[in-house]
Design a protein around this motif. Structure first.
Motif, short mmCIF file in Angstrom:
data_model
loop_
_atom_site.label_atom_id
_atom_site.label_comp_id
_atom_site.label_asym_id
_atom_site.label_seq_id
_atom_site.Cartn_x
_atom_site.Cartn_y
_atom_site.Cartn_z
N ARG A 64 -0.56 14.25 -1.07
CA ARG A 64 -1.73 13.36 -1.00
C ARG A 64 -2.84 13.98 -0.15
O ARG A 64 -4.02 13.81 -0.43
CB ARG A 64 -1.29 12.01 -0.43
CG ARG A 64 -2.37 10.94 -0.50
CD ARG A 64 -1.79 9.55 -0.35
NE ARG A 64 -1.06 9.38 0.90
CZ ARG A 64 0.27 9.23 0.98
NH1 ARG A 64 1.02 9.26 -0.11
NH2 ARG A 64 0.86 9.07 2.16
N ARG B 266 0.94 3.92 -2.99
CA ARG B 266 0.58 5.32 -2.78
C ARG B 266 1.68 6.25 -3.26
O ARG B 266 1.43 7.26 -3.92
CB ARG B 266 0.32 5.56 -1.29
CG ARG B 266 -1.03 5.01 -0.81
CD ARG B 266 -1.16 5.21 0.68
NE ARG B 266 -2.43 4.66 1.18
CZ ARG B 266 -2.73 4.55 2.46
NH1 ARG B 266 -1.85 4.94 3.38
NH2 ARG B 266 -3.90 4.07 2.83
N THR B 267 2.92 5.90 -2.91
CA THR B 267 4.04 6.75 -3.32
C THR B 267 4.15 6.82 -4.85
O THR B 267 4.30 7.89 -5.44
CB THR B 267 5.35 6.22 -2.71
OG1 THR B 267 5.21 6.17 -1.29
CG2 THR B 267 6.51 7.13 -3.08
N THR C 227 -5.01 16.38 -2.15
CA THR C 227 -5.95 15.65 -3.01
C THR C 227 -7.11 15.08 -2.20
O THR C 227 -8.27 15.16 -2.63
CB THR C 227 -5.21 14.52 -3.73
OG1 THR C 227 -4.11 15.06 -4.46
CG2 THR C 227 -6.16 13.80 -4.70
N ASP C 228 -6.82 14.53 -1.02
CA ASP C 228 -7.89 13.95 -0.19
C ASP C 228 -8.87 15.02 0.28
O ASP C 228 -10.10 14.81 0.27
CB ASP C 228 -7.27 13.23 1.02
CG ASP C 228 -6.46 12.01 0.61
OD1 ASP C 228 -6.65 11.55 -0.53
OD2 ASP C 228 -5.65 11.53 1.43
N LYS D 132 0.83 -1.21 0.00
CA LYS D 132 0.00 0.00 0.00
C LYS D 132 0.86 1.25 0.00
O LYS D 132 0.62 2.20 -0.77
CB LYS D 132 -0.91 0.00 1.23
CG LYS D 132 -2.15 -0.88 1.11
CD LYS D 132 -3.01 -0.73 2.35
CE LYS D 132 -4.28 -1.58 2.24
NZ LYS D 132 -5.13 -1.43 3.45
N ALA D 133 1.84 1.29 0.88
CA ALA D 133 2.70 2.47 0.96
C ALA D 133 3.44 2.70 -0.36
O ALA D 133 3.53 3.83 -0.86
CB ALA D 133 3.69 2.31 2.11
N ALA E 65 1.78 6.14 -7.04
CA ALA E 65 0.60 6.81 -7.61
C ALA E 65 0.69 8.31 -7.46
O ALA E 65 0.38 9.07 -8.39
CB ALA E 65 -0.68 6.28 -6.94
N GLN E 66 1.16 8.77 -6.27
CA GLN E 66 1.28 10.21 -6.06
C GLN E 66 2.33 10.82 -6.98
O GLN E 66 2.16 11.90 -7.53
CB GLN E 66 1.62 10.50 -4.60
CG GLN E 66 1.50 11.96 -4.23
CD GLN E 66 0.10 12.48 -4.42
OE1 GLN E 66 -0.86 11.83 -4.03
NE2 GLN E 66 -0.02 13.64 -5.03
N ASP F 6 5.48 13.94 0.37
CA ASP F 6 4.53 13.09 -0.36
C ASP F 6 3.18 13.06 0.33
O ASP F 6 2.13 13.11 -0.32
CB ASP F 6 5.09 11.67 -0.48
CG ASP F 6 6.30 11.61 -1.39
OD1 ASP F 6 6.45 12.54 -2.22
OD2 ASP F 6 7.09 10.65 -1.27
N GLN F 7 3.18 12.99 1.64
CA GLN F 7 1.91 12.98 2.37
C GLN F 7 1.18 14.31 2.23
O GLN F 7 -0.05 14.35 2.18
CB GLN F 7 2.17 12.67 3.85
CG GLN F 7 2.61 11.23 4.11
CD GLN F 7 3.01 11.00 5.55
OE1 GLN F 7 3.35 11.94 6.28
NE2 GLN F 7 2.97 9.74 5.98
#
Length: 512
Positions: A478, A160-161, A481-482, A156-157, A163-164, A474-475
């Motif tokens: 993200r 996410r990285t 976007t969230d 997942k991590a 994808a971002q 990176d967070q």
């Protein structure tokens, strides 16, 4: 001697008379016999003719009956043949079904045998898998569930990285290629399109000359004002306000009908329930004609032809509707011009874009199916009145409640946002405005790592400040976007909202 001659003459006359009578009787009897004979012959001839006609009619009916019977016999024979043929087909199908059933039964037995073999193999495979997992657990020092959970979290991590990073690269590339051209088109569109800012109220003021008119409008025991409210659906407020009466209603068309009706009644001087109903009916008809004329004039001004008359009426009704204080007809004309300008810049058909822009909000003035979103209802109306598919899709998708399949749909969406979001176009109640800004700030503050959040530029930008120790770069990307996705899904707002996440590290030292 004279007497003798006289007697002789009389006797001769008597004899002559007797002879004449006898001859006459004989002649009459002969003629009567002749007539009787003639009548008898004619009767016999008629009798023969009628008998011949009766025979001919009997033969004709007999022939027709025989033909009818033959036809029925032929039909029965054909039906009997069809039944026999169908029976043969059914017998053949029954035998075929029996053969297939036998094949299925045999295959079912084979399948059952294979199923039993497969189940035994599955059990053996499960036993071997359990044995292998047990050996792996003893080697790795953790259970299968723990290993699976660790692997999933790592994947997942990593996903996410990646994808971002992909999203950031794609957005940077899109900005480089499209930002300059998009800004030029939007700036030219705003520069070439202008309209007056319209403010619609829920109350219309009707001026009067003196307080005597108020009493006549109210009527004895309030019967006139009750009749007027019942006929128009508008609340009429008669208070201490000098030289004025207030007409209150959510529907501007009803307020206009009430205002014009009051104007005619005051000028005429005859104010009573029967006259009120007559004047309201007359004014309603005049207003419907004016609505149609407004729609036709708008279509002519915009260069739009071939619209269904019902759509023209809906366009006319936009004059008496408002959205966030912005007159709906002026808004639709503005969107139509914006869409036409952008379509011309992009090499598309400006007439189709202008048509879609003018009709994009017709769902707001329709009185049918109010439970549907106005964009979907507008698309259904346009489709009902034979509009082009690309126009229907542009109407239904201008709030992204329908999938965009037309190239003109994004133009209408952008044109609607530009017209509604420009400064001064719309107004909101201050309580709802403050509530919306506070809701944005609270939504952003609910995320971990957020220290402060500010809604600025009248709610069109949300700045979120995060702690550098708790949130990485990176967070932070993200997180923006969230938050944008949650605002889009959960909140109602005009135009668009820009979310800016700020992450900074400060080092402070003091020299003494």
């Amino acid at each position: 001697m004279f007497l003798y001659y006289f007697i002789a003459a009389v006797a001769g006359a008597v004899i002559a008379l007797a002879i004449y009578i006898a001859v006459t009787k004989a002649s009459s009897k002969g003629r009567a016999n002749a007539i009787i004979e003639k009548a008898t012959l004619e009767a016999e001839n008629i009798k023969q003719q009628k008998m011949l006609q009766a025979k001919e009619k009997f033969l004709q009916l007999k022939s027709e009956h025989e033909n009818y019977v033959n036809n029925k016999n032929n039909e029965l024979r054909d039906r009997e043949n069809n039944i026999k043929s169908r029976e043969g087909q059914l017998n053949q199908q029954a035998s075929e079904l029996g053969r297939r059933q036998h094949d299925i039964d045999s295959q079912k037995g084979q399948i059952n045998a294979q199923k039993a073999q497969l189940e035994s193999k599955i059990q053996e495979c499960d036993r071997l898998t359990a044995q292998v997992n047990k050996e792996l657990e003893s080697i790795a020092g953790m259970t299968a569930e723990e290993a699976k959970k660790t692997l999933v979290e790592n994947m997942k991590a990593e996903a996410r990285t990646e994808a971002q990073a992909y999203i950031n690269d794609t957005m940077d590339e899109a900005r480089l290629n499209a930002a300059k051209e998009a800004k030029r088109i939007v700036i030219n569109t705003i520069q070439r399109t202008a309209t007056e800012t319209a403010i619609e109220n829920a109350v219309t003021t009707f001026p009067i000359d003196n307080d005597e008119v108020k009493g006549r409008i109210i009527g004895r025991e309030g019967r006139n004002i009750r009749a007027l409210e019942a006929a128009t659906g508008v609340e009429i407020v008669v208070d201490d306000t000098p030289d004025a009466i207030l007409l209150s209603a959510f529907d501007p068309v009803r307020r206009e009908v009430a205002r014009l009706s009051l104007h005619q009644l005051v000028i005429d001087g005859r104010i009573h329930p029967a006259r009120i109903e007559e004047v309201v009916a007359k004014v309603s008809k005049q207003l419907e004609d004016e609505i149609l004329e407004t729609g036709k004039r708008t279509c002519i001004d915009m260069g739009i032809h071939g619209l269904n008359i019902e759509l023209v009426k809906l366009i006319g009704r936009m004059k008496y509707r408002s959205s966030y204080g912005q007159n709906l007809l002026q808004h639709s004309r503005e969107v139509a011009n914006i869409c036409a300008i952008m379509a011309s810049e992009l090499g598309l058909n400006p007439k189709v874009a202008r048509r879609a822009g003018l009709l994009h909000d017709i769902g707001k003035v329709s009185e049918n199916e109010p439970e549907l979103p106005h964009a979907i209802l507008g698309a259904k109306l346009a489709e009902q009145f034979k509009e082009r598919p690309e126009v229907c899709n542009a109407i239904g998708a201008h709030h992204e409640e329908m999938e965009m399949t037309s190239i003109y749909s994004p133009l209408v969406l952008v044109g609607d946002a530009i017209s509604g979001a420009r400064p001064g176009a719309r107004r909101e109640v201050i309580e709802s405005y403050i509530k919306r800004l506070k809701g944005m700030e609270d939504l952003a503050a609910s995320y971990p790592g957020v220290t402060k959040s500010y809604a600025i530029q009248a709610g069109r930008e949300l700045r979120v400040i995060v702690g550098a120790e708790e949130v990485s770069d990176d967070q932070a990307a993200r997180l923006s976007t969230d938050i944008a996705q949650r605002i889009q899904d959960e909140m109602t707002y005009p135009g668009q909202v820009k979310i800016t996440v700020i992450r900074e590290t400060r080092s402070v030292a003091i020299a003494k």
